[in-house]
Motif scaffolding. Sequence first.
Motif, mmCIF file in Angstrom:
data_model
loop_
_atom_site.group_PDB
_atom_site.id
_atom_site.type_symbol
_atom_site.label_atom_id
_atom_site.label_comp_id
_atom_site.label_asym_id
_atom_site.label_seq_id
_atom_site.Cartn_x
_atom_site.Cartn_y
_atom_site.Cartn_z
ATOM 1 N N TRP A 1 -9.189 1.438 -2.436
ATOM 2 C CA TRP A 1 -8.274 1.724 -1.320
ATOM 3 C C TRP A 1 -9.023 1.701 0.008
ATOM 4 C CZ3 TRP A 1 -3.011 2.452 -1.290
ATOM 5 C CH2 TRP A 1 -2.464 2.967 -0.122
ATOM 6 N N CYS B 1 -5.966 -1.118 -7.388
ATOM 7 C CA CYS B 1 -5.449 0.241 -7.159
ATOM 8 C C CYS B 1 -4.225 0.513 -8.030
ATOM 9 C CB CYS B 1 -5.083 0.427 -5.688
ATOM 10 S SG CYS B 1 -6.497 0.555 -4.569
ATOM 11 N N ALA C 1 0.831 -1.203 0.000
ATOM 12 C CA ALA C 1 0.000 0.000 0.000
ATOM 13 C C ALA C 1 0.868 1.258 0.000
ATOM 14 C CB ALA C 1 -0.924 -0.015 1.216
ATOM 15 N N MET D 1 -5.718 8.742 1.395
ATOM 16 C CA MET D 1 -4.975 7.474 1.349
ATOM 17 C C MET D 1 -3.926 7.422 2.466
ATOM 18 S SD MET D 1 -4.596 7.223 -2.829
ATOM 19 C CE MET D 1 -3.656 5.690 -2.879
#
Length: 555
Positions: A521, A421, A355, A458
């Motif tokens: 996300w 993503c 991530a 995010m």
Amino acid sequence: METLHLIGTLLGGLGIFLIAIGMMTDGLKLAAGSSLRHVLGVWTKTPQRGIASGFCMTALVQSSSAVTVASLGFVNAGLITMHQALGIVYGANIGTTITGWLVAAVGFKFNIQAIALPLIGIGALMKLLRPRSRLAYAGTALVGFGLFFIGIDILKGAFEHVVATFDLSQFTAEGVSGMLTFLLLGIVMTTLTQSSSASIALTITAAASGMIDLYAAGAMVIGANVGTTSTSILAAIGATSNAKRVAAAQVMFNVLTAVVAFAVLPVLFYLIAQFTALFNLTADPALSLALFHTLFNLLGVLLIFPLNDRLAGFLMKRFCSAEETASRPRFLDKTIAQTPELATNALLLESKLVADKILAQFDKCLLPTDKLTTEQSLHAIQALCQQISTFIVSVEQSALSAETTSVLAKFMRIEQYLFTCSHCVEKLVEQSPYRKLADHHELYAQLSEYQAQLSHFMKTSLHQQSITPTALEQAKSELQQLHDDVKDDLILAGTNATLAIDNMVSNINSLSEMWQLSQQWHKAMLLVRIIDAQLSLPNSATRDNTSTVEQAADT
């Protein structure tokens, strides 16, 4: 003056050789299609088939260098894997021994260079008849093959008089030092001529004429086997990591075979003498050397074949490109997979790392950065996601509790969300929306604001553990409102003709990608929080508290 001419010829031959390798690789890659990939896959499906195909191809063209370089081209073009190419390398070493048998039997050496010019002519004609088609690409590969042989021929010619001046009778094979001298001669001759077949043919001829004894000739044949690896080393310059690994495998295989053959050389010649006596064959030097060449190459394959998987595993850790290094898990390995409790903790760390990498690429994707580098980084992230998914499946299944099974299922969903993503970010890199709004300052500012808000969302959801799911939902709602406002203004600008329609559509598509990115996300981060809580406080109260969050991740 003669020295300068020799150097110029050498450089020219080497240049043609390297250009030919590039043409072969590019032509094969473009002409590949499913049919060639299928044929190569069938031929090399197992290591045994790879050895058989390598032997047959080398026996046909009488050049182990050509076959090995062709296999490097196939690996370079992605038509076969490194594991498949290893079998071809082993088989090519056995196939090249046919030259010795031809010289021993009929004194004939097949001249492969004779087909070089027809190959170039046919390839060029194919390109002229059907430009920008698979036929043209196959023609490019044929021209590459032809130039490859011409390059080899030029290199041979450059050193022909050097090899001719070797007075082999001045050397003696007394003791280990004498044998090593002849082994070195074999390496040098093969490296200079770029053909082990030519070197071995010369060696057999010298032995048959009585210029050198049998053991000295055997040492030269061993040296020729080592010297032929120089062709693969040259071909691996600028090649892919897998192609370099195949070249390294050939070097390791040939050197190992040479060491073993040199160590047991008297034993091998004793066995050859017993074999010829048993079948009442005339034990002349030519036949003995042909048998010796075949025997020690077969011995090399028998020795290395049981270690094939270990060799492949060792090589996979070498010659790693930056993309390959980035695509390897940092916290996962097969030993952890045997302990589910350790595996779940490692998966959590690896998921957060993925991530973080996606977030870093998103922050760069809409800026005027190196597009190619960003795309390579995203491909590495996607490969890492796939490896994580494979690891999840590999976790020991026999002793899994229901709770651990549920956690692993969540991790699988997380990786799929993160994988999506990364694709969203990749599409944003391709669309480059900012460049198309450079003259529309207000719209440019709105899009910049939307990206900044999304990036903040995010970062907060990934790094700020104290933020509540309710706060995340609120931030997501604000993002949606901003998304809708920017979209409305883009449509209005297109309607008023102040923004070109294709520009409007492109930027709306970019907005859609960013909105999908935010949704995927959000789902991934909610599941990460659930797992984080379960691993920190694995009790019923925690499971009750996370049930609401899990329902939000499902929607």
